[in-house]
Structure formats: structure tokens, C-alpha cells
Scaffold this active site. Structure first.
Site, PDB file in Angstrom:
ATOM      1  N   ARG A  10       0.928  -1.004  -0.091  1.00 47.37           N
ATOM      2  CA  ARG A  10       0.078   0.066  -0.053  1.00 47.37           C
ATOM      3  C   ARG A  10       1.044   1.154   0.010  1.00 47.37           C
ATOM      4  NH1 ARG A  10      -3.613  -1.469   4.992  1.00 47.37           N
ATOM      5  NH2 ARG A  10      -1.523  -2.560   5.678  1.00 47.37           N
ATOM      6  N   LYS A  33       2.055   1.811   6.991  1.00 47.64           N
ATOM      7  CA  LYS A  33       2.633   0.841   8.121  1.00 47.64           C
ATOM      8  C   LYS A  33       3.308   1.612   9.252  1.00 47.64           C
ATOM      9  CE  LYS A  33       1.502  -2.670   8.586  1.00 47.64           C
ATOM     10  NZ  LYS A  33       0.306  -3.503   9.114  1.00 47.64           N
ATOM     11  N   TYR A  40      -0.330   4.083  10.634  1.00 47.39           N
ATOM     12  CA  TYR A  40      -0.770   3.047  11.567  1.00 47.39           C
ATOM     13  C   TYR A  40       0.470   2.880  12.421  1.00 47.39           C
ATOM     14  CZ  TYR A  40      -5.148   1.728   9.016  1.00 47.39           C
ATOM     15  OH  TYR A  40      -6.102   1.711   8.422  1.00 47.39           O
ATOM     16  N   HIS A  92       0.241   1.082  16.101  1.00 44.12           N
ATOM     17  CA  HIS A  92       0.201   0.021  16.899  1.00 44.12           C
ATOM     18  C   HIS A  92       1.302  -0.161  17.945  1.00 44.12           C
ATOM     19  CE1 HIS A  92      -3.599  -1.246  14.756  1.00 44.12           C
ATOM     20  NE2 HIS A  92      -2.846  -1.093  13.395  1.00 44.12           N
ATOM     21  N   GLU A 113      -5.086   4.386  14.195  1.00 40.66           N
ATOM     22  CA  GLU A 113      -5.866   3.616  14.844  1.00 40.66           C
ATOM     23  C   GLU A 113      -6.461   4.244  16.108  1.00 40.66           C
ATOM     24  OE1 GLU A 113      -2.541   2.958  14.555  1.00 40.66           O
ATOM     25  OE2 GLU A 113      -1.732   2.525  16.372  1.00 40.66           O
ATOM     26  N   ASP A 137      -5.621 -10.684  14.483  1.00 43.93           N
ATOM     27  CA  ASP A 137      -4.698  -9.514  14.929  1.00 43.93           C
ATOM     28  C   ASP A 137      -4.963  -9.098  16.280  1.00 43.93           C
ATOM     29  OD1 ASP A 137      -7.115  -8.341  14.338  1.00 43.93           O
ATOM     30  OD2 ASP A 137      -6.397  -6.543  13.486  1.00 43.93           O
TER      31      ASP A 137
HETATM   32  N1  NAD Z   1      -7.010  -9.829  10.011  1.00 48.16           N
HETATM   33  C1  NAD Z   1      -6.977  -8.721   9.365  1.00 48.16           C
HETATM   34  O1  NAD Z   1      -6.503  -8.268   8.351  1.00 48.16           O
HETATM   35  C2  NAD Z   1      -8.018  -7.456   9.966  1.00 48.16           C
HETATM   36  C3  NAD Z   1      -8.263  -6.408   9.094  1.00 48.16           C
HETATM   37  C4  NAD Z   1      -9.107  -5.332   9.857  1.00 48.16           C
HETATM   38  C5  NAD Z   1      -9.784  -5.771  10.982  1.00 48.16           C
HETATM   39  N2  NAD Z   1      -9.513  -7.104  11.542  1.00 48.16           N
HETATM   40  C6  NAD Z   1     -10.070  -7.201  13.102  1.00 48.16           C
HETATM   41  O2  NAD Z   1     -11.212  -7.824  13.019  1.00 48.16           O
HETATM   42  C7  NAD Z   1     -11.941  -7.612  14.110  1.00 48.16           C
HETATM   43  C8  NAD Z   1     -13.427  -7.003  14.163  1.00 48.16           C
HETATM   44  O3  NAD Z   1     -13.065  -5.534  13.748  1.00 48.16           O
HETATM   45  P1  NAD Z   1     -14.479  -4.758  13.590  1.00 48.16           P
HETATM   46  O4  NAD Z   1     -13.674  -3.521  12.749  1.00 48.16           O
HETATM   47  O5  NAD Z   1     -15.349  -5.462  12.932  1.00 48.16           O
HETATM   48  O6  NAD Z   1     -14.722  -4.148  15.126  1.00 48.16           O
HETATM   49  P2  NAD Z   1     -16.095  -3.757  15.321  1.00 48.16           P
HETATM   50  O7  NAD Z   1     -16.053  -3.301  16.879  1.00 48.16           O
HETATM   51  O8  NAD Z   1     -16.839  -3.109  14.566  1.00 48.16           O
HETATM   52  O9  NAD Z   1     -17.003  -5.241  15.866  1.00 48.16           O
HETATM   53  C9  NAD Z   1     -16.870  -6.085  16.705  1.00 48.16           C
HETATM   54  C10 NAD Z   1     -18.336  -6.676  17.103  1.00 48.16           C
HETATM   55  O10 NAD Z   1     -17.912  -7.903  17.980  1.00 48.16           O
HETATM   56  C11 NAD Z   1     -18.856  -7.912  18.835  1.00 48.16           C
HETATM   57  N3  NAD Z   1     -18.452  -8.747  20.108  1.00 48.16           N
HETATM   58  C12 NAD Z   1     -17.801  -8.406  21.142  1.00 48.16           C
HETATM   59  N4  NAD Z   1     -17.860  -9.378  22.056  1.00 48.16           N
HETATM   60  C13 NAD Z   1     -18.337 -10.361  21.528  1.00 48.16           C
HETATM   61  C14 NAD Z   1     -18.733 -11.618  22.062  1.00 48.16           C
HETATM   62  N5  NAD Z   1     -18.470 -12.349  23.241  1.00 48.16           N
HETATM   63  N6  NAD Z   1     -19.734 -12.335  21.091  1.00 48.16           N
HETATM   64  C15 NAD Z   1     -20.014 -11.939  20.083  1.00 48.16           C
HETATM   65  N7  NAD Z   1     -19.867 -10.719  19.565  1.00 48.16           N
HETATM   66  C16 NAD Z   1     -19.045  -9.944  20.269  1.00 48.16           C
HETATM   67  C17 NAD Z   1     -19.233  -6.385  19.298  1.00 48.16           C
HETATM   68  O11 NAD Z   1     -20.453  -6.211  19.833  1.00 48.16           O
HETATM   69  C18 NAD Z   1     -19.234  -5.680  17.801  1.00 48.16           C
HETATM   70  O12 NAD Z   1     -20.360  -5.751  17.287  1.00 48.16           O
HETATM   71  C19 NAD Z   1     -10.905  -6.881  15.213  1.00 48.16           C
HETATM   72  O13 NAD Z   1      -9.971  -7.709  15.709  1.00 48.16           O
HETATM   73  C20 NAD Z   1     -10.021  -6.154  13.986  1.00 48.16           C
HETATM   74  O14 NAD Z   1      -8.729  -5.715  14.450  1.00 48.16           O
HETATM   75  C21 NAD Z   1      -8.496  -8.036  11.267  1.00 48.16           C
END
Ligand code: NAD
Length: 370
Positions: free
Chosen positions: A15, A75, A94, A96, A118, A270
Site C-alpha cells: 500500500r 505501516k 498506523y 500499533h 488507529e 490480529d
Molecule cells: N486480519 C485482518 O487483516 C484484519 C483487518 C481488519 C480488522 N481486523 C480485526 O477484525 C476484528 C473485528 O473488527 P471490527 O472493525 O469489525 O470491530 P467492531 O468493533 O466493528 O465489531 C466487533 C463486534 O464484536 C462484537 N462482540 C464483542 N464481544 C463479543 C462476544 N463475546 N460475542 C459476540 N460478539 C461480540 C461487538 O458487539 C461488535 O459488534 C478486530 O479484531 C479487528 O482488529 C482484522
């Protein structure tokens, strides 16, 4: 102000901090933009394209860091970049920092003002510069699931949408936030049967409205998770408890309830992941199998689509970049959401969560702008 865009040097990062369209906006607002040669190669944007947008091309990262007032990246800076930052310079990217004491020491030592994408918040307290990457990852998660379901990948040999006369796959989404909503949207679009599990009833109400009855919703309990994963062909892990490790909603024991060849895509990897059996993987080797279940656990999913991701990120960051370029540090005084992004300034830490994780003293950002 002179805005600098170095080429990203972290491995497998394609990116770029500013796309040509953003350069054009900055130049139109009266700023100078200095882009390191070939910074846009990963998104197919040539030096000439940046020149046409009004940028100057720098021959080296050194040239960008030494002359720009504001550095815009994607990054966190790498070790060779910490030493190039200096007092009076603003870094916007970002970071972190919480799990990265070496980088924190590097940024503290530089004296520069480091603002983290972030931790910027919007008026509702949401994280506007994280959301675009969650949107990308959520949509990608269903593509990853479709590929992992194929027989040669160890999957059940199932097409997500089925065909007329053959039932579609069942997709269960754990967490109905940004990632979960986009995953559900893609899965519904492909014709899969979708269930979203979240612990927030207001959120489930919104999702029920949004999808007009085309997804099932369930409140998150151990029983609901067990029942749903036992029937699932795909489980998407998308839970987030801000600032904490992801809750382990699926234990190794519970995995035994799942069908052989079913797929889990743990987007929350992550933050540690919501399956006990998850471990981070890379795009080069994205999945592994535990007890017959395919695990896809790539920690930087948006990196696979740098073109879409760079534009999605720029759409969200550009208003803040313009504000910083127009007003410098005074932008922090005016915009409390941007102020929340300040992590390190002149050798002091200004984010309480970062300071606490690193065991460092913390200064209140409001004293800085008072
Ligand atoms: N792997 C990747 O490349 C990548 C990229 C972007 C985001 N992410 C990760 O994805 C994850 C989700 O991100 P997001 O932006 O959707 O977050 P978000 O805050 O928009 O959504 C999280 C949801 O989880 C729910 N939640 C919390 N505890 C819960 C439980 N015990 N049971 C059921 N639901 C529960 C919350 O109510 C919320 O609706 C984060 O960890 C983020 O860092 C990873």
C-alpha cells in the site's frame, strides 16, 4: 506545508500513504507533496502519474524524511525510519505501539510528533481510520472462505451459493461489527445461508433491519455458538473488545462439533483470534488444518488488495491529512478526534493505553493544547 510520502519498506506491504488523487487535493490546497520514487508501484501508480497529480518525485527515502514537515505512511515506521524522523516533524500512519516497545523507544527518541491512525476517533467515539480496513477484511473473508472450502484446499468441496436444486453453504459470523457486516453482505450476495452472532442486542436489531430478514441473528452465548458452529460450513471470526484480546468463543473442544472440511476464517487474529486453535498466517501460506477444520488466519488481509485498500484508507485519512497540512499542530487543538490520535510528541507519550501497556509515564494531551 511540505508533505512527504516514503515508499513502504515493511515486508509484503504494497500500500502507499497517499494515492495520486489525494496528492492532487493537497496540491490544489496549496501544499507541496514529495513522493519517493516507485512508492506507488504496489498499486500500479507510476512516478509519472504522481507527477501529473502535482507531486515532486524524490530519489530516496532520505530525501523525503529530511525535507518534509508531515510524513504520511501506511505501516508503522521500521527501525531505519525512526532515525530519520526529527523534532518538529509530524508522522501520520498506523503505529500499533502498545505491543511494540522498540518502536516506541524509536519514536520517543526521534522527538517527532507521531499521530496514529488507529487511535483517531470520530464524533461518535468510533475509529474512522480503522473501519476501512475492516471493511476490506470483512469482504475478503468470504472470498477466502470460498477458496478454502474447495476440496484441494482441504475443504468440504462446497460452493458457497450452491446451485439450483443443491443447498448453499451455511455461514456463521461471530461478531456483527464492521468486519461481520461486510462478511455477511458478501455471503448473502453469493446466496449462502447466513447467521450473525453478537452479544449486543441493539446491534442485532440494526442488522435485522439492514438485511431485511435475509440473515438470522442470535445473541452470543456458549450454547448458541455451539449449536451454530455444529451446522456451519464456514465460521467467520469477527469479534472485537476494544483494547483487549479477542474473546476465545470457540475452544479446541468445541471444534470437534464442526463438520470435517468446514472452514474458519479468523479475521480477529490480529487481536489474538476468537478460536483457540488459531495462529497468525501470511498470504504466502494462509491456511492450516486442525482436527479436519481448515483455518485461514492471515493477520493483514487488506495487504492482498493494496489498490482497493490504499484508496479506501485515503478516502478516510485525506480530510485529516489536509487539516494537518493546513494547520500543523494547531489542528490537534481544533479537532478533538484527531487529538486522540496523538501517541508521542517531543519524547513524551500522550496516549494512556499505549503508556500503560509499555509501562511509561503518560502526559495528558489536553495540557499540550491548552
Ligand atoms: N486480519 C485482518 O487483516 C484484519 C483487518 C481488519 C480488522 N481486523 C480485526 O477484525 C476484528 C473485528 O473488527 P471490527 O472493525 O469489525 O470491530 P467492531 O468493533 O466493528 O465489531 C466487533 C463486534 O464484536 C462484537 N462482540 C464483542 N464481544 C463479543 C462476544 N463475546 N460475542 C459476540 N460478539 C461480540 C461487538 O458487539 C461488535 O459488534 C478486530 O479484531 C479487528 O482488529 C482484522
Amino acid at each position: 506545508m511540505r508533505v512527504g510520502v516514503p515508499k513502504e519498506i515493511k515486508s509484503e506491504e504494497y500500500r502507499v500513504g497517499l494515492v495520486p488523487a489525494s496528492v492532487r487535493e493537497l496540491v490544489a490546497a496549496g501544499h507541496e507533496v514529495l513522493v519517493e520514487t516507485s512508492a506507488g508501484t504496489g498499486i500500479g501508480a507510476s512516478d509519472d502519474e504522481y507527477r501529473r497529480a502535482g507531486a515532486q518525485i524524490a530519489a530516496s527515502a532520505e530525501e523525503v524524511f529530511s525535507s518534509a514537515d508531515l510524513i504520511v505512511k501506511v505501516k508503522e515506521p521500521q527501525a531505519s525510519e525512526w532515525s530519520r524522523l526529527r523534532e518538529g516533524q509530524i508522522l501520520f500512519t498506523y503505529l500499533h505501539l502498545a505491543p511494540d516497545p522498540a518502536q516506541a523507544r524509536g519514536l520517543i527518541g526521534s522527538g517527532a510528533t507521531s499521530i496514529a491512525y488507529e487511535t483517531v476517533v470520530d464524533a461518535s467515539g468510533a475509529l474512522p481510520l480503522l473501519a476501512p480496513m475492516s471493511e476490506v477484511a470483512g469482504r475478503l473473508s468470504i472470498e477466502a472462505a470460498g477458496q478454502s472450502l474447495r476440496r484441494h484446499a482441504g475443504g468440504r468441496g462446497l460452493l458457497l451459493g450452491g446451485v439450483p436444486g443443491v443447498k448453499p453453504a451455511r455461514v456463521v459470523v461471530l461478531g456483527g461489527g464492521v468486519v461481520g457486516t461486510q462478511a455477511a453482505r458478501m455471503a448473502v450476495g453469493l446466496g449462502a445461508e447466513v447467521t450473525i452472532i453478537d452479544k449486543s442486542i441493539p446491534r442485532l436489531r440494526q442488522l435485522d433491519d439492514l438485511f431485511g430478514g435475509r440473515v438470522r441473528t442470535r445473541v452470543s452465548t456458549i450454547e448458541a455458538v455451539e449449536q451454530e458452529i455444529a451446522e456451519a460450513d464456514v465460521v467467520i471470526g469477527a469479534v472485537l473488545v476494544p483494547g483487549a484480546s479477542a474473546p476465545r468463543l470457540v475452544t479446541r473442544e468445541m471444534l470437534k462439533l464442526m463438520k470435517q472440511g468446514a472452514v474458519v476464517v479468523d479475521v480477529a487474529i490480529d487481536q489474538g483470534g476468537c478460536f483457540e486453535t488459531s495462529r497468525p498466517t501470511t498470504h504466502a501460506d494462509p491456511s492450516f488444518i486442525v482436527d479436519g477444520i481448515v483455518h485461514y488466519c492471515v493477520a493483514n488481509m487488506p495487504g492482498a488488495v493494496p489498490l482497493t485498500s490504499s484508496y479506501a484508507l485515503n478516502n478516510a485519512t485525506l480530510p485529516y491529512v489536509l487539516e494537518l497540512a493546513d494547520s500543523g499542530l494547531a489542528a490537534l487543538a481544533r479537532n478533538p478526534g484527531l487529538r486522540a490520535g496523538l501517541n508521542v510528541h517531543r519524547g513524551r507519550v500522550y496516549n494512556s493505553a499505549v503508556a500503560e501497556s509499555l509501562g511509561l509515564p503518560f502526559d495528558d494531551v489536553d495540557t499540550l493544547v491548552a
